[in-house]
Design an enzyme around this catalytic site. Structure first.
Site, mmCIF file in Angstrom:
data_model
loop_
_atom_site.group_PDB
_atom_site.id
_atom_site.type_symbol
_atom_site.label_atom_id
_atom_site.label_comp_id
_atom_site.label_asym_id
_atom_site.label_seq_id
_atom_site.Cartn_x
_atom_site.Cartn_y
_atom_site.Cartn_z
ATOM 1 C CB SER A 268 46.963 5.603 57.945
ATOM 2 O OG SER A 268 48.245 5.307 58.447
ATOM 3 C CG HIS A 298 50.300 4.977 53.849
ATOM 4 N ND1 HIS A 298 51.359 4.761 54.684
ATOM 5 C CD2 HIS A 298 49.272 5.392 54.661
ATOM 6 C CE1 HIS A 298 50.994 5.024 55.938
ATOM 7 N NE2 HIS A 298 49.723 5.400 55.949
ATOM 8 C CG HIS A 344 60.029 5.997 55.331
ATOM 9 N ND1 HIS A 344 59.835 7.101 56.118
ATOM 10 C CD2 HIS A 344 59.042 5.119 55.665
ATOM 11 C CE1 HIS A 344 58.786 6.894 56.888
ATOM 12 N NE2 HIS A 344 58.275 5.709 56.636
ATOM 13 N NE ARG A 353 58.009 0.737 60.307
ATOM 14 C CZ ARG A 353 57.190 1.458 59.546
ATOM 15 N NH1 ARG A 353 55.915 1.578 59.895
ATOM 16 N NH2 ARG A 353 57.616 2.058 58.456
ATOM 17 C CG ASP A 399 54.703 -1.535 53.537
ATOM 18 O OD1 ASP A 399 54.028 -2.094 54.413
ATOM 19 O OD2 ASP A 399 54.603 -0.331 53.280
HETATM 20 C C1 LIG Z 1 57.770 5.979 50.382
HETATM 21 C C2 LIG Z 1 57.911 6.987 49.278
HETATM 22 C C3 LIG Z 1 56.509 7.328 48.723
HETATM 23 C C4 LIG Z 1 58.533 8.269 49.833
HETATM 24 O O1 LIG Z 1 58.465 9.249 48.854
HETATM 25 P P1 LIG Z 1 59.358 10.569 48.913
HETATM 26 O O2 LIG Z 1 59.411 11.102 50.302
HETATM 27 O O3 LIG Z 1 58.822 11.479 47.853
HETATM 28 O O4 LIG Z 1 60.784 9.985 48.530
HETATM 29 P P2 LIG Z 1 62.041 10.761 47.935
HETATM 30 O O5 LIG Z 1 62.059 12.192 48.362
HETATM 31 O O6 LIG Z 1 63.226 9.911 48.238
HETATM 32 O O7 LIG Z 1 61.712 10.736 46.364
HETATM 33 C C5 LIG Z 1 62.589 11.346 45.428
HETATM 34 C C6 LIG Z 1 62.502 10.598 44.097
HETATM 35 O O8 LIG Z 1 62.948 9.248 44.310
HETATM 36 C C7 LIG Z 1 61.970 8.354 43.840
HETATM 37 N N1 LIG Z 1 61.930 7.167 44.704
HETATM 38 C C8 LIG Z 1 61.642 7.116 46.033
HETATM 39 N N2 LIG Z 1 61.620 5.843 46.445
HETATM 40 C C9 LIG Z 1 61.869 5.073 45.359
HETATM 41 C C10 LIG Z 1 61.922 3.684 45.134
HETATM 42 N N3 LIG Z 1 61.696 2.827 46.098
HETATM 43 N N4 LIG Z 1 62.200 3.249 43.902
HETATM 44 C C11 LIG Z 1 62.427 4.119 42.887
HETATM 45 N N5 LIG Z 1 62.349 5.457 43.026
HETATM 46 C C12 LIG Z 1 62.073 5.915 44.244
HETATM 47 C C13 LIG Z 1 60.662 9.118 43.983
HETATM 48 O O9 LIG Z 1 59.637 8.547 43.202
HETATM 49 C C14 LIG Z 1 61.076 10.499 43.566
HETATM 50 O O10 LIG Z 1 61.156 10.492 42.154
HETATM 51 P P3 LIG Z 1 60.726 11.787 41.272
HETATM 52 O O11 LIG Z 1 61.717 12.829 41.648
HETATM 53 O O12 LIG Z 1 60.845 11.306 39.874
HETATM 54 O O13 LIG Z 1 59.332 12.146 41.674
HETATM 55 C C15 LIG Z 1 58.831 6.449 48.137
HETATM 56 O O14 LIG Z 1 60.095 6.122 48.683
HETATM 57 C C16 LIG Z 1 58.248 5.249 47.417
HETATM 58 O O15 LIG Z 1 57.455 5.424 46.479
HETATM 59 N N6 LIG Z 1 58.606 4.000 47.852
HETATM 60 C C17 LIG Z 1 58.044 2.787 47.298
HETATM 61 C C18 LIG Z 1 56.664 2.544 47.877
HETATM 62 C C19 LIG Z 1 56.747 2.110 49.320
HETATM 63 O O16 LIG Z 1 57.532 1.239 49.679
HETATM 64 N N7 LIG Z 1 55.873 2.683 50.157
HETATM 65 C C20 LIG Z 1 55.793 2.313 51.575
HETATM 66 C C21 LIG Z 1 56.414 3.344 52.449
HETATM 67 S S1 LIG Z 1 56.457 2.830 54.130
#
Ligand SMILES: CC(C)(COP(=O)(O)OP(=O)(O)OC[C@H]1O[C@@H](n2cnc3c(N)ncnc32)[C@H](O)[C@@H]1OP(=O)(O)O)[C@@H](O)C(=O)NCCC(=O)NCCS
Length: 464
Positions: A268, A298, A344, A353, A399
């Site tokens: 955002s 997000h 994250h 937070r 979140d």
């Molecule tokens: C926030 C988010 C998008 C960050 O993504 P990122 O920087 O790519 O995270 P990572 O590098 O740790 O990801 C590596 C792997 O772990 C997985 N992973 C990350 N968070 C995860 C979670 N909460 N549950 C399960 N798997 C998760 C990813 O999907 C990725 O899998 P892949 O290799 O099969 O594609 C991710 O942690 C997520 O999807 N979280 C849940 C949604 C969420 O809470 N979003 C709000 C963020 S403030």
């Protein structure tokens, strides 16, 4: 809980901090104060660039190009910096610090988001009087033009609240002073002044847009008028229909502050900045940022968390034991889904937070069953995610907690939650847009390559 006579506490807090930081003085209005500070920053950046402009500040790997550009330094964002282990600092201050130093209302314990806006824009903690004048200014500018009201009234209730929010913000573009001034050929040095006016007008109108959507979709469509003598969050709580609950108003103050800014690379913030760099007005820029916030990875994660918690609660039938929760977490992961509210892109520890919201819950709702569920998940999920071994960060983010606080006070419609996040995010990204124009930042245009071109590049580099 009006504004009267709250100066003592904030003045004390201000004094306690003034040994280490500069403070705004007197009752200077925000725009004037920014105008006073801007020339110093402009020359600071000019000097920095002329001394170190060619210094290499990082390197980029092929994995980063294919990996969502994680960790690549290439943006400038003055409001906040995110440390992976410590979490966010707003102009150098942690969340507990802003809770301590920013002005509050009499009897209130949470900081006022309009004071945070001042801090993010200027780097200075405002006095109580300065905060109050900003609250009054925002209240005075809160009325929506009729065409925006009509447009929102015509949105179908089935249209997601974030899509409606984006429509409302885009429609406000008719009010853009920046767009008008640009069309009239205003000089570059003046851009920030119109960006400031648009940003304050926008911030002032966002709660009314949000409340209108909430009341139209879930209630009777009526939105209470704004009261010029009270603070922004109290007015917002009242417009939503929760103004008689002092704790909910306090929650809104905290919520708006902690969701405001999370440095510049998140979807955002980056989108608002990117679109703004084309000199699109703050209305069009913020609407673009809100479309990004609406994504489930997000801001919409707060809605997903609540939906997931509700299904878990239903399935566990009141048994919130660690064993049962662990099983449910594995079920979620094994079905190919992520654990919403965990992980994250930057953070590598529990999000402060999250902790601020946990503290709030411990103070106000420690026996609430949904809080207990969230707390037990916090004990179990990091272990499960570590065992699964995929995510780089097994800890909860912002979140994972916000939804249950809102549920507790009766704001139970989770598809609206990201709109609240959106109002809060404006407090972070709008100061950044004003600063972008003040410092004369150019059009953003990084370089992209095709896979074929990257192949050529890495193969030729490998030969060297
Ligand atoms: C926030 C988010 C998008 C960050 O993504 P990122 O920087 O790519 O995270 P990572 O590098 O740790 O990801 C590596 C792997 O772990 C997985 N992973 C990350 N968070 C995860 C979670 N909460 N549950 C399960 N798997 C998760 C990813 O999907 C990725 O899998 P892949 O290799 O099969 O594609 C991710 O942690 C997520 O999807 N979280 C849940 C949604 C969420 O809470 N979003 C709000 C963020 S403030």
């Amino acid at each position: 809980m009006s504004f009267r006579n709250i100066a003592t506490r904030s003045q004390l807090a201000t004094r306690a901090f003034s040994a280490t930081r500069a403070y705004s003085s007197g009752s200077t209005a925000l725009k004037e104060r920014f105008a006073e500070l801007l020339p110093g920053w402009q020359s600071e950046v000019k000097d920095l660039k002329s001394k170190y402009g060619e210094t290499v500040i990082g390197e980029v790997t092929l994995n980063q190009a294919y990996g969502g550009m994680r960790g690549i330094k290439g943006l400038v964002w003055e409001g906040s910096v995110l440390d992976p282990y410590e979490g966010i600092r707003f102009r150098g201050r942690t969340i507990p610090e802003i809770q301590k130093v920013l002005p509050k209302v009499e009897g209130g314990e949470e900081p006022l988001p309009e004071a945070l806006f001042w801090l993010l824009l200027t780097g200075e903690v405002p006095s109580f009087e300065q905060t109050k004048s900003l609250s009054e200014d925002l209240a005075a500018r809160s009325k929506l033009p009729k065409h925006v009201e009509d447009l929102l009234d015509h949105c179908p209730a089935t249209l997601h609240p974030m899509a409606q929010f984006s429509i409302g913000i885009n429609a406000l573009e008719s009010e853009s002073e920046f767009a008008k001034a640009y069309a009239n050929g205003v000089g570059k040095k003046e851009y920030w002044k119109y960006t400031y006016e648009d940003s304050i007008n926008l911030l002032a109108k966002l709660p009314t847009i949000a409340a209108k959507i909430y009341r139209n979709v879930f209630k009777d469509g009526k939105v209470a008028p704004v009261d010029g003598s009270v603070d922004y969050a109290r007015n917002f709580a009242t417009q939503l229909g929760f103004g008689s609950n002092k704790e909910f108003i306090e929650l809104m103050r905290l919520y708006l502050c902690i969701h405001s800014d999370h440095e510049g690379g998140n979807v955002s913030a980056h989108t608002t900045h990117l679109v703004g760099s084309a000199l699109s007005s703050p209305y069009l820029s913020l609407a673009a940022g809100m479309n990004g916030l609406a994504g489930p990875l997000h801001g919409r994660a707060n809605q997903e968390v609540l939906e997931w918690l509700v299904s878990m609660k239903k399935e566990l039938k009141g048994d919130f034991s660690k064993e049962k929760i662990e099983k449910y977490l594995w079920k979620t992961l094994n079905s190919g889904r992520v654990i919403p509210g965990y992980g994250h892109a930057v953070l590598r520890k529990t999000d402060p937070r999250y902790m601020a919201q946990r503290q709030f819950a411990l103070k106000h709702m420690k026996d609430y069953d949904m809080f207990k569920l969230v707390s037990t998940i916090y004990e179990v999920a990091p272990k499960v995610l570590k065992e699964q071994g995929k995510t780089k960060n097994p800890w909860p983010n912002v979140d994972s907690h916000s939804g249950i606080l809102l549920q507790y006070y009766g704001l139970t419609e989770q598809s609206f939650y990201t709109v609240l996040f959106g109002v809060a995010r404006a407090f972070g990204v709008l100061p950044a847009l004003i600063i972008d124009r003040g410092l004369g930042f150019p059009l953003e245009r990084p370089k992209s390559f095709s896979t074929e071109k990257y192949k050529e590049l890495v193969e030729s580099l490998a030969k060297k």
